[in-house]
Design a protein around this motif. Structure first.
Motif, short mmCIF file in Angstrom:
data_model
loop_
_atom_site.label_atom_id
_atom_site.label_comp_id
_atom_site.label_asym_id
_atom_site.label_seq_id
_atom_site.Cartn_x
_atom_site.Cartn_y
_atom_site.Cartn_z
N SER A 1 10.05 4.38 4.32
CA SER A 1 10.29 5.60 5.10
C SER A 1 10.44 6.82 4.20
O SER A 1 10.14 7.95 4.61
N LEU A 2 10.90 6.62 2.99
CA LEU A 2 11.03 7.72 2.04
C LEU A 2 9.69 8.10 1.44
O LEU A 2 9.41 9.27 1.16
N VAL A 3 8.82 7.10 1.25
CA VAL A 3 7.51 7.32 0.64
C VAL A 3 6.52 7.93 1.64
O VAL A 3 5.72 8.80 1.30
N ALA A 4 6.58 7.47 2.89
CA ALA A 4 5.60 7.89 3.91
C ALA A 4 5.76 9.35 4.29
O ALA A 4 6.87 9.85 4.43
N LYS A 5 4.62 10.00 4.50
CA LYS A 5 4.62 11.40 4.93
C LYS A 5 4.87 11.52 6.43
O LYS A 5 5.53 12.45 6.89
N ALA B 1 0.82 -1.21 0.00
CA ALA B 1 0.00 0.00 0.00
C ALA B 1 0.86 1.26 0.00
O ALA B 1 0.50 2.27 -0.62
N ALA B 2 2.00 1.20 0.68
CA ALA B 2 2.88 2.38 0.73
C ALA B 2 3.33 2.77 -0.67
O ALA B 2 3.27 3.95 -1.05
N PHE B 3 3.77 1.81 -1.44
CA PHE B 3 4.27 2.11 -2.78
C PHE B 3 3.14 2.48 -3.74
O PHE B 3 3.30 3.37 -4.57
N LEU B 4 2.00 1.83 -3.61
CA LEU B 4 0.87 2.15 -4.48
C LEU B 4 0.29 3.53 -4.16
O LEU B 4 -0.24 4.20 -5.04
N SER B 5 0.40 3.95 -2.91
CA SER B 5 -0.08 5.30 -2.54
C SER B 5 0.67 6.37 -3.32
O SER B 5 0.08 7.37 -3.76
N SER B 6 1.97 6.17 -3.51
CA SER B 6 2.76 7.15 -4.25
C SER B 6 2.34 7.18 -5.72
O SER B 6 2.35 8.24 -6.35
#
Length: 381
Positions: A145-149, A103-108
């Motif tokens: 950690s780079l993707v997450a706000k 989900a983290a990568f798809l959110s971006s």
């Protein structure tokens, strides 16, 4: 706000992550639209609603029984939910969950902010699993950690965990979780003497454990403590609530050493306070935790606690005030703490009162939900 929560376990047959269930329902009641994407286990419904929260489940591709973990990559389902509900923010919980980091990568890809709740350490004390977890921390976790706000941690003690996997201090927010201590985990609702008699332990000193019976929970240490202490404290009795892959081990150990043990097995979450009310001492010998709900529940039920110093446990158990904190895996220290409480009725009682006071004072749900909303707002900016 349209919120998608992605988490490996959510309610269902196993009653997974009841605090996240509570959070989702409370956010829904405050006017948000909350959608949950999670995994299906056993006879879980693939779709259901709970107080307006819509829950979508996917079946794991495979299941690792030793660590009680299902693997799935629900990318198509994620895509459909993002489109169908016009999701504004994605909240992933439990980084090691394959659903969560997917989900983290798809959110971006959707250019939507991703918020991650970082729970306890990832050590499973299963060699090949720990090797994979270490590699995961230095690869996938760093990328997340780079993707997450923002990163939410459940206690100050867990901030270092988030920092170690790559989150900057500016991204980390400390927001604890809570339990329904007013309407469910309330000792005034239960006649403990009647319940103890019903369970056949009215003349015993009852040491209680609640949780999944998996290696991570440290049941082997607690069974060794029972073996050590019942020689000198004949009325010491171990009450185990839960099930899992280690059930056979627990039962065989109890038979082999003639332990004074009652294993209740799995119970619905609503029945947990019933059994806790029968306890004199609550023990959590776990090897890894975030902010352990079972400890919070025992404290709310006015039980003295002995727990291992893992994750955010020391934020709950103040050593010598409402219980004792011991090093993980240290059977001798665990036994000494249990023995101290078993032989001192007044100390147990005073620590029990202190524990409930801590829960009432520091873990109010309304405050916690407002803090979560603030994190979402910061991530959306």
């Amino acid at each position: 706000m349209n919120i998608l929560i992605v988490i490996p376990y959510f309610g269902g047959v196993r009653g997974g992550n009841p605090d996240v269930v509570d959070l989702a329902v409370r956010l829904q009641k405050r006017g948000h639209t909350v959608i949950v994407l999670t995994a299906s286990y056993n006879n879980d419904l693939l779709y259901e609603e709970e107080h307006g929260v819509r829950i979508f489940r996917v079946k794991p591709v495979c299941y690792i029984s030793k660590v009680d973990y299902g693997i799935s990559f629900p990318m198509l389902e994620f895509y459909k939910l993002m489109k169908s509900f016009d999701i504004e923010i994605v909240h992933g919980i439990m980084l090691i969950g394959t659903q969560t980091f997917s989900a983290a990568f798809l959110s971006s890809f959707f250019r939507k902010p991703f918020v991650l709740t970082v729970q306890g350490c990832q050590r499973a004390y299963v060699p090949y699993v720990d090797a994979v977890s270490t590699a995961f921390d230095y690869s996938v976790a760093r990328m997340v950690s780079l993707v997450a706000k923002k990163a939410i941690v459940l206690s100050e003690n867990l901030s270092e965990r988030a920092h170690d996997i790559g989150f900057t201090r500016e991204k980390i927010r400390v927001v604890p979780t809570s339990i329904p201590y007013k309407r469910k985990f309330n000792p005034s609702f239960f006649d403990s003497n009647r319940i103890r008699k019903e369970l056949g332990v009215d003349d015993k000193i009852v040491v209680c454990f609640v949780g999944r019976l998996v290696r991570l929970k440290g049941l082997s240490f607690l069974l060794h403590v029972q073996k050590m202490l019942q020689k000198d404290i004949a009325d010491l009795h171990l009450l185990i609530i839960g099930d899992g892959p280690e059930m056979g081990f627990v039962e065989s150990m109890s038979r082999k050493y003639g332990l004074n043990t009652t294993v209740i097995g799995w119970v619905n979450r609503d029945k947990v306070p019933f059994y806790l009310s029968a306890a004199d001492i609550f023990v959590n010998p776990s090897l890894t935790e975030g902010l352990p709900l079972t400890v919070m529940e025992a404290m709310a039920m006015q039980k003295a606690v002995v727990a291992t110093d893992v994750g955010g446990t020391s934020d709950l158990v103040k050593n010598g005030e409402n219980g004792f904190i011991v090093p993980p895996g240290d059977v001798r220290s665990l036994a000494n703490a249990v023995k101290t409480l078993a032989l001192n009725d007044k100390l147990r009682l005073n620590m029990g009162f202190a524990g409930r006071d801590i829960i009432k004072r520091s873990f109010d749900w309304d405050t916690i939900v407002r803090k979560i909303e603030k994190v979402y707002e910061e991530a959306l900016c």
